[in-house]
Design a protein around this motif. Structure first.
Motif, PDB file in Angstrom:
ATOM      1  N   TYR A   1       0.839  -1.188   0.000  1.00 34.35           N
ATOM      2  CA  TYR A   1       0.000   0.000   0.000  1.00 34.35           C
ATOM      3  C   TYR A   1       0.881   1.246   0.000  1.00 34.35           C
ATOM      4  O   TYR A   1       1.733   1.410   0.885  1.00 34.35           O
ATOM      5  N   ALA A   2       0.704   2.105  -0.991  1.00 38.90           N
ATOM      6  CA  ALA A   2       1.385   3.401  -1.050  1.00 38.90           C
ATOM      7  C   ALA A   2       0.414   4.420  -0.471  1.00 38.90           C
ATOM      8  O   ALA A   2      -0.635   4.677  -1.048  1.00 38.90           O
ATOM      9  N   ASP A   3       0.750   4.974   0.702  1.00 37.51           N
ATOM     10  CA  ASP A   3      -0.200   5.850   1.395  1.00 37.51           C
ATOM     11  C   ASP A   3      -0.128   7.298   0.921  1.00 37.51           C
ATOM     12  O   ASP A   3       0.705   7.650   0.075  1.00 37.51           O
ATOM     13  N   SER A   4      -0.986   8.134   1.478  1.00 38.94           N
ATOM     14  CA  SER A   4      -1.071   9.539   1.069  1.00 38.94           C
ATOM     15  C   SER A   4       0.143  10.354   1.505  1.00 38.94           C
ATOM     16  O   SER A   4       0.347  11.463   1.026  1.00 38.94           O
ATOM     17  N   ARG A   5       0.963   9.797   2.392  1.00 40.89           N
ATOM     18  CA  ARG A   5       2.182  10.484   2.840  1.00 40.89           C
ATOM     19  C   ARG A   5       3.417   9.986   2.083  1.00 40.89           C
ATOM     20  O   ARG A   5       4.540  10.192   2.511  1.00 40.89           O
ATOM     21  N   LYS A   6       3.180   9.313   0.943  1.00 42.04           N
ATOM     22  CA  LYS A   6       4.238   8.839   0.042  1.00 42.04           C
ATOM     23  C   LYS A   6       5.119   7.760   0.672  1.00 42.04           C
ATOM     24  O   LYS A   6       6.314   7.696   0.419  1.00 42.04           O
ATOM     25  N   ARG A   7       4.506   6.910   1.504  1.00 47.23           N
ATOM     26  CA  ARG A   7       5.223   5.809   2.137  1.00 47.23           C
ATOM     27  C   ARG A   7       4.701   4.493   1.569  1.00 47.23           C
ATOM     28  O   ARG A   7       3.532   4.391   1.228  1.00 47.23           O
ATOM     29  N   LEU A   8       5.586   3.490   1.515  1.00 44.26           N
ATOM     30  CA  LEU A   8       5.189   2.173   1.043  1.00 44.26           C
ATOM     31  C   LEU A   8       5.113   1.220   2.233  1.00 44.26           C
ATOM     32  O   LEU A   8       6.110   0.978   2.917  1.00 44.26           O
ATOM     33  N   TRP A   9       3.911   0.690   2.471  1.00 44.35           N
ATOM     34  CA  TRP A   9       3.663  -0.279   3.527  1.00 44.35           C
ATOM     35  C   TRP A   9       3.666  -1.668   2.912  1.00 44.35           C
ATOM     36  O   TRP A   9       3.169  -1.862   1.801  1.00 44.35           O
ATOM     37  N   VAL A  10       4.201  -2.635   3.659  1.00 47.67           N
ATOM     38  CA  VAL A  10       4.346  -3.994   3.161  1.00 47.67           C
ATOM     39  C   VAL A  10       3.751  -4.966   4.180  1.00 47.67           C
ATOM     40  O   VAL A  10       4.189  -4.999   5.336  1.00 47.67           O
TER      41      VAL A  10
ATOM     42  N   LEU B   1       3.731  -6.601   9.578  1.00 45.73           N
ATOM     43  CA  LEU B   1       3.656  -5.379   8.786  1.00 45.73           C
ATOM     44  C   LEU B   1       4.958  -4.603   8.897  1.00 45.73           C
ATOM     45  O   LEU B   1       5.572  -4.542   9.964  1.00 45.73           O
ATOM     46  N   CYS B   2       5.382  -3.984   7.787  1.00 43.13           N
ATOM     47  CA  CYS B   2       6.572  -3.141   7.836  1.00 43.13           C
ATOM     48  C   CYS B   2       6.413  -1.956   6.888  1.00 43.13           C
ATOM     49  O   CYS B   2       5.524  -1.922   6.037  1.00 43.13           O
ATOM     50  N   LEU B   3       7.274  -0.992   7.086  1.00 45.01           N
ATOM     51  CA  LEU B   3       7.294   0.243   6.309  1.00 45.01           C
ATOM     52  C   LEU B   3       8.664   0.375   5.672  1.00 45.01           C
ATOM     53  O   LEU B   3       9.686   0.201   6.340  1.00 45.01           O
ATOM     54  N   LEU B   4       8.691   0.675   4.376  1.00 44.40           N
ATOM     55  CA  LEU B   4       9.962   0.859   3.679  1.00 44.40           C
ATOM     56  C   LEU B   4      10.529   2.231   3.983  1.00 44.40           C
ATOM     57  O   LEU B   4       9.848   3.250   3.834  1.00 44.40           O
TER      58      LEU B   4
ATOM     59  N   ALA C   1      15.640   0.129   3.676  1.00 47.83           N
ATOM     60  CA  ALA C   1      15.520  -0.798   4.798  1.00 47.83           C
ATOM     61  C   ALA C   1      14.077  -0.751   5.283  1.00 47.83           C
ATOM     62  O   ALA C   1      13.319   0.162   4.934  1.00 47.83           O
ATOM     63  N   PHE C   2      13.681  -1.715   6.087  1.00 45.60           N
ATOM     64  CA  PHE C   2      12.306  -1.838   6.544  1.00 45.60           C
ATOM     65  C   PHE C   2      12.214  -1.658   8.053  1.00 45.60           C
ATOM     66  O   PHE C   2      13.064  -2.152   8.791  1.00 45.60           O
ATOM     67  N   THR C   3      11.160  -0.972   8.483  1.00 46.98           N
ATOM     68  CA  THR C   3      10.851  -0.837   9.900  1.00 46.98           C
ATOM     69  C   THR C   3       9.654  -1.730  10.181  1.00 46.98           C
ATOM     70  O   THR C   3       8.612  -1.594   9.533  1.00 46.98           O
ATOM     71  N   ARG C   4       9.806  -2.634  11.139  1.00 46.62           N
ATOM     72  CA  ARG C   4       8.733  -3.574  11.469  1.00 46.62           C
ATOM     73  C   ARG C   4       7.813  -2.979  12.527  1.00 46.62           C
ATOM     74  O   ARG C   4       8.256  -2.288  13.427  1.00 46.62           O
ATOM     75  N   PHE C   5       6.511  -3.289  12.401  1.00 52.87           N
ATOM     76  CA  PHE C   5       5.511  -2.775  13.331  1.00 52.87           C
ATOM     77  C   PHE C   5       4.778  -3.920  14.011  1.00 52.87           C
ATOM     78  O   PHE C   5       4.438  -4.910  13.373  1.00 52.87           O
ATOM     79  N   GLN C   6       4.533  -3.726  15.299  1.00 49.78           N
ATOM     80  CA  GLN C   6       3.726  -4.668  16.062  1.00 49.78           C
ATOM     81  C   GLN C   6       2.661  -3.864  16.789  1.00 49.78           C
ATOM     82  O   GLN C   6       2.890  -2.725  17.181  1.00 49.78           O
ATOM     83  N   SER C   7       1.511  -4.465  16.958  1.00 46.66           N
ATOM     84  CA  SER C   7       0.409  -3.789  17.622  1.00 46.66           C
ATOM     85  C   SER C   7      -0.274  -4.750  18.584  1.00 46.66           C
ATOM     86  O   SER C   7      -0.446  -5.928  18.263  1.00 46.66           O
ATOM     87  N   PRO C   8      -0.707  -4.256  19.754  1.00 45.63           N
ATOM     88  CA  PRO C   8      -1.441  -5.123  20.673  1.00 45.63           C
ATOM     89  C   PRO C   8      -2.820  -5.492  20.128  1.00 45.63           C
ATOM     90  O   PRO C   8      -3.448  -6.416  20.608  1.00 45.63           O
ATOM     91  N   PHE C   9      -3.274  -4.784  19.100  1.00 46.26           N
ATOM     92  CA  PHE C   9      -4.592  -5.031  18.523  1.00 46.26           C
ATOM     93  C   PHE C   9      -4.572  -6.082  17.417  1.00 46.26           C
ATOM     94  O   PHE C   9      -5.598  -6.544  16.979  1.00 46.26           O
ATOM     95  N   VAL C  10      -3.383  -6.422  16.953  1.00 43.50           N
ATOM     96  CA  VAL C  10      -3.255  -7.404  15.876  1.00 43.50           C
ATOM     97  C   VAL C  10      -3.038  -8.777  16.504  1.00 43.50           C
ATOM     98  O   VAL C  10      -2.036  -9.006  17.175  1.00 43.50           O
TER      99      VAL C  10
END
Length: 135
Positions: free
Chosen positions: A83-92, A98-101, A107-116
């Motif tokens: 997903y290419a978001d409105s802030r010009k970021r690519l989510w993978v 989930l990660c963000l380029l 390089a990729f930043t990994r995301f974790q959420s207590p809701f996932v």
């Protein structure tokens, strides 16, 4: 002995400075099992495959893969959504989260959420000011 010592120092320096794995250039896509496409703000077409994330360069593909010892690599080779978001970021979205380029470092930043509750994500969408992932 001297070669082993130099090799040891090279590994220490790579670990300490967090140098990440570079993408591998290929003339063909990494896998024909294609899960998703996205185009970034620079016009590159990104392809999510079962064997990594591919960026089409016009003459070939830069292939990004998971590397077990590199936290800045993809969380998994099984890339399921982009997903290419409105802030010009690519989510993978991958089979392992989930990660963000980070386009500057590739390089990729990994995301974790207590809701996932599942890390197996298929895609994302934006609504108002938030990004929502589903899987």
């Amino acid at each position: 002995m001297k070669t082993a010592f130099l090799l040891w120092w090279a590994m220490v320096l790579l670990f300490c400075f967090g140098i990440h794995a570079e993408p591998v250039y290929r003339t063909t896509i990494s896998n024909l099992h294609i899960n998703s496409f996205a185009q970034d703000d620079q016009g590159f077409v990104w392809v999510a495959t079962a064997k990594g994330l591919c960026r089409y360069t016009g003459s070939g593909f830069d292939v990004f893969e998971h590397h077990r010892d590199d936290r800045s690599s993809l969380p998994s080779d099984n890339v399921l959504g982009l997903y290419a978001d409105s802030r010009k970021r690519l989510w993978v979205a991958t089979g392992n989260g989930l990660c963000l380029l980070n386009g500057d470092r590739m390089a990729f930043t990994r995301f974790q959420s207590p809701f996932v509750t599942s890390v197996f994500l298929f895609g994302m969408f934006e609504y108002q000011r938030g990004l929502y992932a589903y899987g």
